[in-house]
Design a protein around this motif. Structure first.
Motif, PDB file in Angstrom:
ATOM      1  N   UNK A 175       0.790  -1.221   0.000  1.00 52.49           N
ATOM      2  CA  UNK A 175       0.000   0.000   0.000  1.00 52.49           C
ATOM      3  C   UNK A 175       0.825   1.276   0.000  1.00 52.49           C
ATOM      4  N   UNK A 176       2.145   1.169  -0.070  1.00 50.99           N
ATOM      5  CA  UNK A 176       2.950   2.399  -0.115  1.00 50.99           C
ATOM      6  C   UNK A 176       2.846   3.065  -1.486  1.00 50.99           C
ATOM      7  N   UNK A 177       2.549   2.273  -2.513  1.00 52.03           N
ATOM      8  CA  UNK A 177       2.261   2.855  -3.819  1.00 52.03           C
ATOM      9  C   UNK A 177       0.828   2.473  -4.172  1.00 52.03           C
ATOM     10  N   UNK A 178       0.040   3.438  -4.563  1.00 56.53           N
ATOM     11  CA  UNK A 178      -1.345   3.140  -4.941  1.00 56.53           C
ATOM     12  C   UNK A 178      -1.723   3.919  -6.193  1.00 56.53           C
ATOM     13  N   UNK A 179      -2.245   3.194  -7.158  1.00 52.55           N
ATOM     14  CA  UNK A 179      -2.623   3.890  -8.390  1.00 52.55           C
ATOM     15  C   UNK A 179      -3.937   4.646  -8.221  1.00 52.55           C
ATOM     16  N   UNK A 180      -4.543   4.534  -7.040  1.00 51.50           N
ATOM     17  CA  UNK A 180      -5.756   5.328  -6.824  1.00 51.50           C
ATOM     18  C   UNK A 180      -5.430   6.740  -6.390  1.00 51.50           C
ATOM     19  N   UNK A 181      -4.196   6.945  -5.959  1.00 51.94           N
ATOM     20  CA  UNK A 181      -3.807   8.295  -5.551  1.00 51.94           C
ATOM     21  C   UNK A 181      -3.142   8.977  -6.733  1.00 51.94           C
ATOM     22  N   UNK A 182      -3.899   9.812  -7.415  1.00 49.45           N
ATOM     23  CA  UNK A 182      -3.305  10.502  -8.554  1.00 49.45           C
ATOM     24  C   UNK A 182      -2.589  11.762  -8.075  1.00 49.45           C
ATOM     25  N   UNK A 183      -2.013  12.472  -8.996  1.00 49.55           N
ATOM     26  CA  UNK A 183      -1.196  13.637  -8.644  1.00 49.55           C
ATOM     27  C   UNK A 183      -1.954  14.641  -7.791  1.00 49.55           C
ATOM     28  N   UNK A 184      -3.210  14.879  -8.153  1.00 46.94           N
ATOM     29  CA  UNK A 184      -4.009  15.855  -7.409  1.00 46.94           C
ATOM     30  C   UNK A 184      -4.245  15.415  -5.970  1.00 46.94           C
ATOM     31  N   UNK A 185      -4.597  14.129  -5.816  1.00 46.20           N
ATOM     32  CA  UNK A 185      -4.865  13.626  -4.468  1.00 46.20           C
ATOM     33  C   UNK A 185      -3.603  13.640  -3.628  1.00 46.20           C
ATOM     34  N   UNK A 186      -2.490  13.266  -4.249  1.00 40.39           N
ATOM     35  CA  UNK A 186      -1.229  13.243  -3.530  1.00 40.39           C
ATOM     36  C   UNK A 186      -0.905  14.644  -3.018  1.00 40.39           C
ATOM     37  N   UNK A 187      -1.031  15.605  -3.906  1.00 35.98           N
ATOM     38  CA  UNK A 187      -0.730  16.983  -3.518  1.00 35.98           C
ATOM     39  C   UNK A 187      -1.660  17.433  -2.408  1.00 35.98           C
ATOM     40  N   UNK A 188      -2.932  17.136  -2.584  1.00 32.57           N
ATOM     41  CA  UNK A 188      -3.900  17.612  -1.603  1.00 32.57           C
ATOM     42  C   UNK A 188      -3.607  17.035  -0.219  1.00 32.57           C
ATOM     43  N   UNK A 189      -3.277  15.739  -0.179  1.00 28.72           N
ATOM     44  CA  UNK A 189      -2.993  15.128   1.107  1.00 28.72           C
ATOM     45  C   UNK A 189      -1.727  15.691   1.738  1.00 28.72           C
ATOM     46  N   UNK A 190      -0.749  15.969   0.896  1.00 29.49           N
ATOM     47  CA  UNK A 190       0.488  16.547   1.423  1.00 29.49           C
ATOM     48  C   UNK A 190       0.211  17.939   1.984  1.00 29.49           C
ATOM     49  N   UNK A 191      -0.561  18.698   1.228  1.00 33.76           N
ATOM     50  CA  UNK A 191      -0.875  20.067   1.627  1.00 33.76           C
ATOM     51  C   UNK A 191      -1.690  20.076   2.912  1.00 33.76           C
ATOM     52  N   UNK A 192      -2.514  19.042   3.114  1.00 31.11           N
ATOM     53  CA  UNK A 192      -3.305  18.953   4.331  1.00 31.11           C
ATOM     54  C   UNK A 192      -2.525  18.333   5.490  1.00 31.11           C
ATOM     55  N   UNK A 193      -1.246  18.066   5.275  1.00 27.38           N
ATOM     56  CA  UNK A 193      -0.437  17.499   6.344  1.00 27.38           C
ATOM     57  C   UNK A 193      -0.707  16.034   6.595  1.00 27.38           C
ATOM     58  N   UNK A 194      -1.274  15.361   5.610  1.00 30.39           N
ATOM     59  CA  UNK A 194      -1.597  13.949   5.788  1.00 30.39           C
ATOM     60  C   UNK A 194      -0.422  13.039   5.462  1.00 30.39           C
ATOM     61  N   UNK A 195       0.646  13.618   4.956  1.00 28.16           N
ATOM     62  CA  UNK A 195       1.805  12.797   4.639  1.00 28.16           C
ATOM     63  C   UNK A 195       3.068  13.639   4.785  1.00 28.16           C
ATOM     64  N   UNK A 196       4.116  13.053   5.334  1.00 25.97           N
ATOM     65  CA  UNK A 196       5.353  13.836   5.487  1.00 25.97           C
ATOM     66  C   UNK A 196       6.158  13.937   4.183  1.00 25.97           C
ATOM     67  N   UNK A 197       5.946  13.013   3.262  1.00 28.22           N
ATOM     68  CA  UNK A 197       6.782  12.996   2.054  1.00 28.22           C
ATOM     69  C   UNK A 197       5.934  13.017   0.780  1.00 28.22           C
ATOM     70  N   UNK A 198       6.406  13.772  -0.174  1.00 24.17           N
ATOM     71  CA  UNK A 198       5.751  13.780  -1.484  1.00 24.17           C
ATOM     72  C   UNK A 198       6.837  13.857  -2.550  1.00 24.17           C
TER      73      UNK A 198
END
Lengths: 548, 423, 323
Positions: B252-275
């Motif tokens: 689950x560290x790589x998921x094709x359901x998380x596209x670029x927009x979702x990845x960015x949004x989660x990072x911006x919301x502090x949901x992930x330390x690395x992008x």
């Protein structure tokens, strides 16, 4: 209307005979009244302007030696003038304005595609042979490694009378010696030259060109190659900006007489064997090549293309299913809504109508992207909210992806059908529907037996063309799924939502390189398929049409 | 109506003749221009005078910056520069189809990975930078070199790096596994994010990890250019990488359901330390108040995790009739530190000119972070067959991450497909 | 010219019917509807209009929901198009402001251009299409059937090469008439008019067919010329479909991207479809928020036109007149 029997075909004559006396009378009247002086003046002005424009255009075209186009302009303008000055020919008068635009802008595209289908136009075969040779020669200039940068001056012969157009390059060699040479004469030392800051600023017998003079003779200067010495292997001097020159050798030598390219490294001779490129004996092509006529090659390739043959039947079936279901679903929903909101008792219907226009008012690809997001398996709105956290692979399962694409197309397309049906419903007399409003069951019966046939008569051609549109609905497929999901283990790039046109796109543009010739050949083949089906469908609807 | 017909012809004839007279007047304008040209040819005019016009295709963001350079150029040389604004994504295809017609521009903005198509179509001309070539970053010149020739003047280098939310994790990870550990320790919803497409994954963003297994896509010649004949993607390292992809997909560290927009949004919301992303997403993160640090990309295999570099620049048309002026504009104006600096300021990407590169590195931590990673980056391949390569590459990666079959088998199949496509 | 009187009588008669039916409607509603809503038994209300509202609600949700994402994105500067967590988590008009403050991307100019090009092309398409539809519907001539089918067939040709072909064509036109060639809005409108005869002609054709020929014949006998009959009698009768076609053509030219992007180079002359696309075309500098804001404002054009035309589309003029 009687005036239309210009051709003497029996069928037409029969049609003319069938005309009632009343119609004949009416048509005489038309001609009588349409020659009012205002109309006449209008005609004169418009046609005069048209002819003037056409004559001007033709003159410009003739001056540019475009004889064919120029003649077509003249013939076209003459034809139009004739149509509008002639008595009768009413259909032509009504059809001509639209036809002119249609012929110029749509038929041209079709003809051009037809023409390209017989050429090798595509990556590497993009232009004329002259351009290709020029490009190869440009690309083949290789700067001699570690050779110095020369501050160069461009000279011409001095003296008003004797002056020729010949240009010279002058450089200061490493030992301070001034060398001057031209296209025909290799660099030679010159003693009578003034050097300033490492650049020749004056030379006896020559004028040094100033920067703005350089600009006026740019092409000559950048085309100029001055041999370094009598030894051809020593390379030659060229300048690209008129101030710095470098020593180059060329990887290829073009022999104009023999029409061959010879590699200076390996000695391989590339010759024009009629394949649209210089080709070596071992078949290696030197690109860029140029556009040539390749006859039916593209069609043969299109039919025998390996990457297509496997999935062809599958894709064709899905294309038909997709186009048919798209029309069926959008039409069904559009018609249903049009009928539901066509009831005068419903005062709020205009607000509903307005909302239904909205999907149509936004750019399609934006909507497709939003839908793709909503159909995300893990985070999409559909799975997360509507299906309570289910993990439905909307876009990644081969069958569900097909369903998804139809749902999105329904969303995109129903407003169109709704509008069209709403418009068409207005043409059905209210009285016919009064009965339908009595009660539910009867209403549906009445609708089916009275309104629907009338609607279908008016809309059948629209449905057929909507079918054709969806048959070629490249944008939707490309935006939503890109043709995927695809079976990677099968080793083909065609996916389970690919329709014919998106498959063609992949083969002709994504596959290796852009191949316009192949794409055009495919376009024509697809056109033949969908055209045939449409004509057959039209035949079917003929019966319906005659009812009216 | 019938009786009037001859009159109509007469009148329309008169009208067309008067229109011809008008035409003749119009024609005079053209003659004047020609006269002006002749005057120039005499060479009496000392002051610079407009002798022609350069047409430059440029995207909206770059247009402002070049406007200054263009007006300087016009002041200095008398040649007007007509900046035609084009959509960046459209430039390549438009250029290919318009240059042969003679309607194309003299110069156009573009990315280095278009070169294969442009050169094969014979629409670009080499630009000899001469000694100036040494003033540019190596990777920039390497990228803009195709088949031994430099085809333009680069202005910016773009590559991905690892963005870290320093409030969640305060140290740069040394390896992929360490990064995941750090991410999990931080308690964020996702230990690490990279945007992947459900159908085509993202070979560009995953390339550093692939490189860390020692599986570059093509072999490289001694001068750094790619050798499309030597396909190295299917080597042992490649198969290892495929296995790794499959493992990460399962974990689950790589998921094709998380596209670029979702990845960015989660990072911006502090949901992930690395992008893992490029400089283009930094402004969004900074605006949202994320304490962004740029780290090197941690390796998943035992080799260095080199990303692809994309280098943007300006190239010269093969059919330009103003080669001399165009070359001068490219080399002396676009290649000048001032212009490179302003292009950097508007685009936020590391400049290609070393002088500007270094000053940008010194003044901005983010640019420095990306620049350091970029210095090790390898240019994206530019061969014309790349379209097919990306296609197979991405689809196979997505299938492997989603566990649709044996990773090694899928990878080898992909390697064969690519080999066939690049033949 | 003396023949105006009978014709106008006919038109006047027409208007009377229309006005009559409108009056009828007006009378029916104020008196019957409002009180009826309260008094009418629920069952009857449900059967007549109630269920329609239920359908309407469903359609509204279906139609609008995806667009809520667009609206949300437009209000979230710097945000992404698809938000996983919450819609409208941040609300700011920043993107709308930015839209009008980009000198290189003149949104206001694009908007006006689109309005101009869309309306002109739409009006032209309606006129050209109606002329042709009239000919097909009312006249019998050699090649009529084939012509009708050909019109639709031409539109079916896959447009893979349209961009290259149209560019070459417009370049040729530029050589002769630069004002209507490349980089001219008139040129673009002409290209759009190339599609005026096509599906929409068919739509109108079908509609013309429903207007009884007895109306034309009556006018002929009264001495009206064909042009007069067409413009003053037939066209008003078919106004619903003219309005529909106008709207369809407007939306088509509004969303057309490929040809507009090739022809219009100067940002000041571009259309919304071309201009807005620039905000997102480059993967590395996408600005979804500004793009969404632009799209939301752009949607005002078709919606406004629909509002304007709605009364024609649903007026049911013919219904009153035919029988």
């Amino acid at each position: 209307m009687a005036g239309e029997t210009t051709s003497g075909r029996p069928k037409q004559r029969a049609a003319a005979r069938r005309m009632t006396r009343r119609q004949k009378q009416a048509s005489t009247l038309i001609d009588a009244t349409s020659s009012g002086w205002k109309l006449m003046l209008f005609k004169i002005v418009v046609l005069g302007l048209l002819c003037a424009t056409a004559v001007y255009a033709a003159l410009v075209l003739f001056m540019n030696q475009r004889w064919l186009v120029g003649s077509l302009v003249i013939v076209g303008a003459a034809g139009l003038t004739w149509i509008y000055l002639k008595r009768g020919a009413l259909p032509a008068k009504y059809l001509a304005p639209g036809l002119v635009f249609l012929l110029i802008f749509q038929i041209f595209v079709v003809l051009y595609s037809g023409y390209v289908a017989f050429t090798n136009y595509g990556t590497g075969h993009n232009s004329t042979k002259d351009h290709a040779i020029q490009a190869i020669m440009l690309q083949a200039q290789e700067r001699v490694p570690d050779s110095p940068t020369y501050e160069v001056s461009v000279l011409e012969d001095s003296g008003e009378l004797l002056s020729t157009d010949e240009l010279y390059l002058a450089i200061v060699a490493g030992d301070g010696e001034v060398l001057i040479g031209s296209e025909d004469e290799p660099l030679e030392p010159s003693s009578a030259a003034t050097v300033q800051d490492g650049r020749v600023v004056a030379a006896e017998g020559y004028d040094v060109l100033e920067f703005n003079e350089l600009l006026n003779r740019q092409t000559e200067i950048t085309d100029l190659s001055v041999a370094m010495s009598e030894d051809p292997n020593a390379g030659y001097l060229r300048t690209q900006d008129g101030r710095r020159a470098y020593v180059y050798t060329s990887r290829y030598i073009y022999d104009e007489m023999a029409d061959t390219m010879t590699s200076s490294e390996t000695g391989t001779v590339y010759s024009d064997t009629g394949e649209g490129a210089f080709v070596a004996d071992d078949g290696e092509q030197l690109l860029p090549g140029w556009r040539i006529n390749v006859g039916l090659d593209n069609f043969v390739n299109a039919v025998t293309e390996d990457s297509i043959r496997g999935p062809l039947i599958y894709v064709t079936l899905w294309t038909f299913a997709f186009a048919f279901l798209s029309v069926a679903t959008t039409f069904a929903l559009g018609l249903f809504l049009a009928v539901v909101f066509n009831d005068k008792r419903m005062t709020s219907r205009k607000y509903y109508r307005l909302v239904m226009i909205l999907p149509y008012a936004f750019p399609g690809f934006l909507s497709a992207l939003v839908w793709a997001g909503m159909m995300n398996q893990e985070f999409g709105f559909l799975n997360n909210v509507l299906f309570g956290g289910a993990s439905i692979p909307w876009l990644t399962d081969p069958w569900l992806a097909k369903v998804s694409i139809l749902i999105v197309n329904l969303w995109l397309g129903f407003p169109y059908m709704f509008l069209v049906c709403t418009g068409a419903l207005q043409s059905i007399p209210e009285e016919l529907t009064e009965a339908a409003q009595v009660d539910g069951a009867k209403a549906f019966q009445a609708f089916r037996s009275i309104k629907l046939p009338l609607l279908l008569t008016a809309l059948a051609p629209l449905l057929i063309s909507s079918f054709a549109f969806n048959f070629n609905n490249f944008n939707l497929v490309y935006m939503l799924t890109g043709g995927g999901p695809r079976d990677v283990s099968a080793g083909v790039s065609v996916g389970s939502t690919d329709i014919l046109i998106s498959m063609v796109y992949k083969v002709a543009f994504v596959g290796a390189q852009a191949d316009y010739g192949l794409a055009s050949a495919f376009s024509i083949l697809i056109f033949i398929i969908v055209g045939t089906i449409s004509v057959l469908a039209f035949r079917k609807t003929k019966a319906l049409e005659e009812l009216n | 109506m019938r009786t009037h017909a001859p009159d109509i012809f007469r009148i329309s004839a008169v009208l067309s003749i008067s229109a011809l007279a008008l035409t003749a007047c119009g024609g005079d304008g053209g003659d004047n221009a020609a006269n002006a040209d002749e005057a120039d040819g005499d060479g009496d005019t000392a002051a610079p005078e407009a002798a022609g016009e350069l047409e430059v295709w440029v995207d909206a963001d770059r247009a402002d910056v070049l406007a200054d350079a263009a007006s300087d150029f016009e002041d200095d040389t008398g040649i007007a520069v007509n900046l035609v604004q084009q959509d960046f994504a459209e430039v390549r295809d438009q250029f290919v189809s318009q240059v042969p017609t003679g309607e194309g521009p003299d110069i156009a903005v573009g990315a280095h990975d278009w070169l294969g198509v442009l050169v094969t179509n014979g629409v670009v001309a080499p630009v000899e930078l001469g000694d100036a070539a040494e003033d540019f970053e190596d990777v920039a010149i390497e990228a803009w070199t195709y088949d031994g020739q430099v085809y333009g003047v680069p202005y910016s280098i773009e590559n991905i790096a690892l963005l870290r939310n320093a409030d969640l994790v305060d140290q740069a990870p040394d390896s992929f596994d360490e990064m995941i550990d750090l991410g999990e320790e931080s308690g964020a919803s996702y230990p690490f994010l990279v945007g992947l497409d459900a159908q085509t994954a993202d070979p560009y963003h995953l390339y550093p990890f692939q490189m860390s297994f020692g599986a570059p896509v093509f072999g490289q010649n001694s001068d750094g250019s790619y050798d499309a004949e030597e396909l190295t993607i299917g080597n042992e390292g490649g198969v290892e990488f495929a296995q790794w992809l499959s493992d990460q997909g399962e974990a689950g560290t790589l998921s094709t359901n998380i596209d670029g927009d979702l990845a960015l949004e989660n990072f911006v919301d502090g949901e992930s330390p690395f992008l893992l992303t490029g400089p283009w997403n930094v402004p969004a993160a900074e605006e949202a108040g994320i304490n962004v640090e740029v780290d090197g990309i941690p390796a998943a295999g035992d080799q260095e995790a080199q990303p692809f570099a994309g280098v943007q620049g300006f190239f010269l048309s093969a059919q330009s009739e103003n080669t001399l002026a165009a070359t001068t504009f490219l080399v002396d104006y676009v290649g000048s530190p001032e212009v490179q600096q302003s292009l950097y300021e508007v685009g936020g990407r590391a400049p290609a000119l070393t002088e500007s590169f270094e000053s940008a590195m010194a003044e901005d931590d983010i640019v420095a972070g990306f620049g350091e990673v970029g210095a090790e980056a390898v240019p994206m391949p530019a061969i014309p067959e790349m379209g097919a390569v990306w296609d197979y590459w991405g689809a196979s990666q997505a299938a492997i991450i989603n566990g649709e079959g044996d990773p090694a088998g899928l990878w080898e199949q992909m390697s064969e497909d690519i080999a066939e496509a690049t033949e | 010219m003396a023949v105006t009187a009978p014709g106008s009588t006919l038109i006047a008669g027409e208007q009377t019917t229309a006005v009559g039916s409108a009056r009828l409607r007006r009378q029916r509603y104020p008196r019957a509807e409002k009180p009826a809503l309260a008094r009418r038994p629920f069952k009857k209300w449900w059967r007549e209009t109630g269920w329609r509202h239920l359908v309407g609600a469903g359609v509204v949700v279906f139609s609008v929901f995806p667009l809520v994402y667009v609206l949300s994105a437009s209000l979230n500067p710097g945000g992404t198009l698809i938000s996983a967590n919450s819609l409208f988590s941040r609300v700011s008009l920043g993107s709308y402001v930015e839209l009008f403050n980009r000198p290189q991307q003149p949104y206001a100019a694009w908007f006006l251009n689109t309005l101009f090009i869309g309306l002109t092309a739409s009006a032209g398409s309606v006129l050209l299409g109606a002329l042709a539809a009239y000919a097909f519907s009312r006249m019998r001539f050699t090649g009529r059937r084939v012509g009708l089918i050909t019109l639709v067939l031409v539109q079916m040709f896959p447009q893979l090469l349209a961009m290259v072909a149209i560019f070459l064509l417009m370049m040729g036109i530029s050589e002769v008439f630069p004002a209507i060639g490349l980089n001219s809005q008139i040129g673009l409108i002409m290209v759009y008019l190339g599609g005026a005869l096509g599906v929409n002609t068919y739509l109108m054709y079908g509609f013309f067919n429903t207007v009884p020929t007895s109306i034309d014949e009556a006018a002929h006998i009264d001495g009206a010329g064909h042009a007069r009959i067409f413009f003053t009698i037939i066209l008003p009768l078919v106004s619903p479909i003219l309005a529909v076609v106008a709207l369809l053509s407007l939306v088509a030219s509004l969303s057309e991207f490929v040809i507009a992007s090739v022809l219009l180079r100067d940002p000041e002359r571009q259309t919304l479809a071309v201009g807005l696309f620039q905000f997102i075309s480059q993967e590395t500098s996408q600005n979804w928020s500004v793009f969404a804001a632009g799209a939301v404002l752009a949607a005002v054009i078709p919606v406004a036109l629909f509002l304007l035309l709605q009364r024609y589309i649903v007026s049911g003029l013919t219904a009153g007149s035919v029988k």
